[in-house]
Each structure stands twice: as C-alpha cells, then as structure tokens.
Write an enzyme that holds these catalytic residues in place. Sequence first.
Site, PDB file in Angstrom:
ATOM      1  N   SER A 119      -0.308 -40.533 -27.734  1.00 59.05           N
ATOM      2  CA  SER A 119       0.770 -39.543 -27.714  1.00 59.05           C
ATOM      3  C   SER A 119       2.035 -40.017 -28.413  1.00 59.05           C
ATOM      4  O   SER A 119       2.811 -39.197 -28.917  1.00 59.05           O
ATOM      5  CB  SER A 119       1.108 -39.166 -26.264  1.00 59.05           C
ATOM      6  OG  SER A 119       1.452 -40.317 -25.511  1.00 59.05           O
ATOM      7  N   ASP A 163      10.218 -42.104 -20.263  1.00 55.65           N
ATOM      8  CA  ASP A 163       9.445 -42.509 -19.083  1.00 55.65           C
ATOM      9  C   ASP A 163       8.988 -43.957 -19.137  1.00 55.65           C
ATOM     10  O   ASP A 163       8.125 -44.372 -18.376  1.00 55.65           O
ATOM     11  CB  ASP A 163       8.235 -41.594 -18.915  1.00 55.65           C
ATOM     12  CG  ASP A 163       7.306 -41.607 -20.133  1.00 55.65           C
ATOM     13  OD1 ASP A 163       7.570 -42.377 -21.084  1.00 55.65           O
ATOM     14  OD2 ASP A 163       6.329 -40.846 -20.138  1.00 55.65           O
ATOM     15  N   HIS A 166       7.139 -43.013 -23.695  1.00 56.99           N
ATOM     16  CA  HIS A 166       7.392 -42.003 -24.721  1.00 56.99           C
ATOM     17  C   HIS A 166       8.861 -42.059 -25.132  1.00 56.99           C
ATOM     18  O   HIS A 166       9.749 -42.176 -24.290  1.00 56.99           O
ATOM     19  CB  HIS A 166       7.016 -40.617 -24.206  1.00 56.99           C
ATOM     20  CG  HIS A 166       5.572 -40.513 -23.856  1.00 56.99           C
ATOM     21  ND1 HIS A 166       5.120 -40.672 -22.547  1.00 56.99           N
ATOM     22  CD2 HIS A 166       4.485 -40.307 -24.623  1.00 56.99           C
ATOM     23  CE1 HIS A 166       3.806 -40.552 -22.543  1.00 56.99           C
ATOM     24  NE2 HIS A 166       3.397 -40.338 -23.784  1.00 56.99           N
TER      25      HIS A 166
END
Length: 251
Positions: free
Chosen positions: A52, A230, A233
């Site tokens: 991601s 977080d 990310h």
Amino acid sequence: MDNRRDFLKKSLLTLGAAGLGTSLASAIDFSTGAKAKLSINKGDVILFQGDSITDAGRNKQNLKPNDGNAFGNGYAFMAASTLLNKYADKDIKVYNRGISGNRVPDLINRWQEDALDIKPNILSIMIGVNDFWRTMDSGAKNTPAEYKAQYKQLLDSTKSALPNVKLIIIEPFGVKNVKHVTDAWFPEFPKYQNVAKEIAQEYGAIFLPYQQIFDQGLKRNSDGGYWTTDGVHTTMAGANLMAEAWLNLIK
C-alpha cells in the site's frame, strides 16, 4: 475540475522531491547495500513494486506508464514525476504496480504479469511490512526465515527472466508510537528488516534503508504523526522524504 485539482495537488507535492542529489544523501548511510548509484539510460523501463505504501491509492484499472492517475499520491508518484522531468530526453517509461495489503506470496502470484512482462531495466521493490504485520493483527504464521525464502524465490525468478535487471530492495519501516507501531513490534520486526538487507547483499541490489531515513526525519520533527498516519502509511511529508531518498540512488 476534480481531475484538475488532483493534478495540481500532485504537481505541488512533487516540487519538494524535484532536486536530485539533495543534502539528505550526506545524512544517510547507504553502505548497507551496493554502493554504486544507478544511471538512467535511453529507453529505460522503471517499475515500482510493493504494497500500500507504493500503491498510494493508484487507479488499478490504469496500467499505463507515465500517467499520474496510475500512480496514486505517494513516493512513487513524486519520484516518477521527477525522473520524467529530469530525463525528458531519455524517453523512459515508469510504472507503478504496488497493491495494498500485499506480502511476498502475493507478489509471487502476480509477478509474471505485473513485473516480468513489463521487462523493467530498474526494478524497485518495497515489501515486508505486511509479512510481519499480519502476524501481529491477523495471527498469520510467517517467520523471518520464511519471509526470506519467499523473497529469494521471487528474486530467483526475476533474475532468471531478467538477468540484467538493476534491483533496488527497500527496507520496510515503522515509526514507533504512531497508532499501530507499538513496542510489541520489537524486537521481532527488525528481523524482517535485516532480511531485506541480507537479500540486497546476496543479490547485488541497492539497499534503501528507510528505517534510518525516517529515524533521521524524526530528529527534525519528533512527532511521528508528522511523517506517517499510522506508523507505516505516509503523510505528504513522509512521502516526500521517501521520494527524495529514492532519487538519491540515481547518479
């Protein structure tokens, strides 16, 4: 109008990563992998792969190179934009094939279509945080040794199909005390980071030590939430930090 706003936002984000050879290089020890920097040659194909962090919200229906819609809004977009500007005379093609949530086995399953068929000259791989993270939040069973064996399988197939590919192996990172990244990650997570370093050394790849880079960033702003949302990310600042470090790998 929304597309125009998105384009302008991305363009502004990229400005901070526009300078190759910035002062960051002097603050980071890149000797943990191959020391040589990469050259960009005429017609090169560059591929960003990973999870991601590389995905960064890209449109997965858009598989074109050099298209902002296909890149999301993370470090890969910022780095690719700078490359396309800096080397406008080289006719390069840059792709992003990161997919959120991926682990090494996921890369293996899609590697032919999403990597080998693209035939990159430069292949940048950032994978590993989910290989560890899922052992924490989902009860997955995957030791550092298994992670390494899977990674070696991936790179063996890569070198077999693309013997001259230039590899960049990126260290997974975690910024402590930001949401998910707690003391419970340690000392186990660094074992996965060490695997990435060992893999880079064994396969003659350049190693990009993002943990050290974020640790350096925290010396300038100690709020981990400034760099990540977080612990993993990235914010705008974190994505730019990553892009700058990636671009410092280029001559």
